[in-house]
Motif scaffolding. Structure first.
Motif, short mmCIF file in Angstrom:
data_model
loop_
_atom_site.label_atom_id
_atom_site.label_comp_id
_atom_site.label_asym_id
_atom_site.label_seq_id
_atom_site.Cartn_x
_atom_site.Cartn_y
_atom_site.Cartn_z
N UNK A 4 0.86 -1.19 0.00
CA UNK A 4 0.00 0.00 0.00
C UNK A 4 0.90 1.24 0.00
N UNK A 5 0.37 2.39 -0.45
CA UNK A 5 1.14 3.64 -0.34
C UNK A 5 1.54 3.88 1.12
N UNK A 6 2.73 4.43 1.30
CA UNK A 6 3.26 4.64 2.65
C UNK A 6 4.06 5.93 2.69
N UNK A 7 3.94 6.67 3.77
CA UNK A 7 4.81 7.80 4.02
C UNK A 7 5.01 7.94 5.51
N UNK A 8 6.27 7.98 5.96
CA UNK A 8 6.55 8.11 7.38
C UNK A 8 7.88 7.48 7.73
N UNK A 9 8.08 7.21 9.01
CA UNK A 9 9.33 6.63 9.49
C UNK A 9 9.25 5.10 9.50
N UNK A 10 10.34 4.47 9.13
CA UNK A 10 10.42 3.02 9.26
C UNK A 10 11.66 2.63 10.06
N UNK A 11 11.47 1.67 10.97
CA UNK A 11 12.61 1.10 11.70
C UNK A 11 12.59 -0.42 11.57
N UNK A 12 12.10 -0.88 10.42
CA UNK A 12 12.00 -2.32 10.17
C UNK A 12 13.39 -2.94 10.10
N UNK A 13 13.62 -3.96 10.91
CA UNK A 13 14.88 -4.70 10.91
C UNK A 13 14.57 -6.09 10.35
N UNK A 14 15.03 -6.36 9.14
CA UNK A 14 14.77 -7.64 8.48
C UNK A 14 15.84 -8.63 8.89
N UNK A 15 15.42 -9.66 9.62
CA UNK A 15 16.35 -10.68 10.13
C UNK A 15 15.59 -12.01 10.15
N UNK A 16 16.34 -13.12 10.23
CA UNK A 16 15.66 -14.43 10.23
C UNK A 16 14.81 -14.61 11.51
N UNK A 17 13.67 -15.30 11.43
CA UNK A 17 13.00 -15.69 10.18
C UNK A 17 12.14 -14.53 9.70
N UNK A 18 12.17 -14.25 8.42
CA UNK A 18 11.35 -13.15 7.88
C UNK A 18 10.70 -13.61 6.59
N UNK A 19 9.43 -13.32 6.43
CA UNK A 19 8.70 -13.68 5.21
C UNK A 19 8.58 -12.44 4.33
N UNK A 20 9.25 -12.46 3.17
CA UNK A 20 9.21 -11.30 2.26
C UNK A 20 7.88 -11.26 1.52
N UNK A 21 7.26 -10.08 1.54
CA UNK A 21 5.93 -9.92 0.95
C UNK A 21 5.94 -9.12 -0.36
N UNK A 22 6.95 -8.28 -0.56
CA UNK A 22 6.89 -7.33 -1.68
C UNK A 22 8.03 -7.48 -2.68
N UNK A 23 9.11 -8.16 -2.33
CA UNK A 23 10.32 -8.17 -3.16
C UNK A 23 10.63 -9.59 -3.64
N UNK A 24 10.92 -9.71 -4.94
CA UNK A 24 11.23 -11.01 -5.54
C UNK A 24 12.71 -11.18 -5.86
N UNK A 25 13.40 -10.09 -6.14
CA UNK A 25 14.83 -10.15 -6.48
C UNK A 25 15.50 -8.89 -5.92
N UNK A 26 16.80 -8.98 -5.67
CA UNK A 26 17.52 -7.87 -5.03
C UNK A 26 18.88 -7.67 -5.68
N UNK A 27 19.13 -6.42 -6.09
CA UNK A 27 20.47 -6.02 -6.53
C UNK A 27 21.07 -5.17 -5.42
N UNK A 28 22.27 -5.53 -4.98
CA UNK A 28 22.85 -4.84 -3.83
C UNK A 28 24.37 -4.89 -3.90
N UNK A 29 25.03 -3.96 -3.24
CA UNK A 29 26.49 -3.98 -3.15
C UNK A 29 26.92 -4.99 -2.08
N UNK A 30 28.22 -5.13 -1.90
CA UNK A 30 28.75 -5.99 -0.84
C UNK A 30 28.89 -5.16 0.44
N UNK A 31 28.43 -5.72 1.56
CA UNK A 31 28.27 -4.93 2.78
C UNK A 31 29.28 -5.28 3.86
#
Length: 348
Positions: A278-305
């Protein structure tokens, strides 16, 4: 072994990229395929052949502000450095700063602008937790226009100890950066050129934008003993109705949602917390860690962290622990370039 030790790894110092490549899309791209449990070596410029017609590429259009401030304590001449974090409607700034000795409310700081000249002064108003101060600039100029003159690019310390050169003003900014307020670049997006984005569109890949203002906390290592104890930093973000509609259309037609960067993942997943995007505007402090069920993303391009960071935890959670460990080992063995100005991986 503590829970955090699992997110540690040794990186030879020479693999930390100090400058970007002359051509952004020439960066190497390690393609991680979860379905086949395989790794393949490509380049970012190969994306039009890797992504599929009907996929939706989602990019973070946050614009990095020249947030690093350098000056001196007006009364003593002592060196002072600060990092602009945010401004209020009343014209006050929040700045994280450091100097020798103790700062006191009412004290004045004289800023040295990017050309090395004395510029405006700042007045310290009130101390905040974690080295932050509320500050009042002695100027009525627009905050971002003022920072363009007095600020420096806020490079992370592992790049030239944070010291910018003139080319960083353009290099440490995505070509589609639009919404100001970030103090760090959404680095996976640094690899895209206008021509590459156009080529992707020509191949039938939709491209849409959201905004997450990347904050200071993005680089901070996790210092708690367990992931559950870590207090996640909050950042402002917005997913507009148009982006939601295009992402939903892509999904409806069988396309994949390809998030560019961990910031994009965090914001999309925040906007889909009740199961539907859904549309969203505001603050997020979501910490994605195991176990987590992804709802919106199918693939990810990212740098090395960096090791022991929330970004690495997110990537391992998304890609699968063992497979991403193997990908990092392969990237080190093949001498990929790491971190903000480094190469990328695409997790399918």
């Amino acid at each position: 072994m503590s829970e955090l030790d699992q997110y540690d790894y040794d990186l030879p110092r020479h693999l930390i990229a100090q400058f970007p490549l002359p051509h952004r899309s020439d960066a190497r791209l390690l393609v991680v395929d979860r379905a086949t449990n395989s790794l393949a070596h490509k380049h970012v410029r190969d994306l039009p052949e890797i992504l599929l017609k009907g996929d939706c590429l989602v990019l973070n259009d946050a614009r990095v502000v020249p947030a690093r401030l350098v000056g001196y304590r007006t009364a003593t001449g002592g060196h002072w450095e600060g990092l602009f974090v945010e401004s209020s409607a009343e014209g006050f700034w929040k700045v994280v700063c450091k100097t020798r000795g103790k700062l006191t409310p009412g004290e004045s700081i004289t800023l040295i602008n990017a050309e090395g000249r004395e510029d405006i002064s700042l007045v310290l108003v009130a101390q905040q937790p974690e080295g932050a101060w509320i500050i009042r600039p002695n100027s009525s100029e627009d905050v971002y226009a003022l920072l363009e003159r007095v600020g420096r690019v806020p490079l992370p310390p592992y790049i030239r100890k944070g010291e910018m050169v003139a080319s960083d003003r353009q290099a440490y900014q995505t070509v589609y950066a639009k919404t100001p307020g970030a103090v760090a670049a959404p680095t996976a997006g640094l690899h895209f050129t206008t021509a590459l984005l156009q080529k992707l569109k020509n191949e039938g890949v939709d491209v849409c934008f959201l905004t997450l203002r990347v904050g200071l906390g993005t680089f901070r290592p996790i210092v708690s003993e367990t992931l559950a104890e870590h207090r996640m930093h909050a950042e402002w973000g917005r997913v507009g109705p148009e982006a939601v509609a295009r992402i939903q259309l892509a999904r409806h037609r069988g396309g994949r949602v390809v998030a560019v960067g961990t910031t994009t993942v965090r914001l999309l997943e925040t906007a889909a917390q009740d199961g539907e995007l859904r549309p969203f505007e505001g603050m997020t402090d979501l910490f994605i860690r195991p176990p987590y069920h992804f709802r919106a993303v199918d693939a990810l391009m990212t740098n090395f962290h960096l090791p022991r960071t929330t970004l690495l935890v997110l990537v391992r959670t998304f890609g699968g622990d063992e497979l991403i460990r193997r990908a990092y080992e392969e990237a080190i063995r093949e001498e990929y370039r790491f971190y903000s100005y480094g190469d990328a991986m695409l997790i399918l």
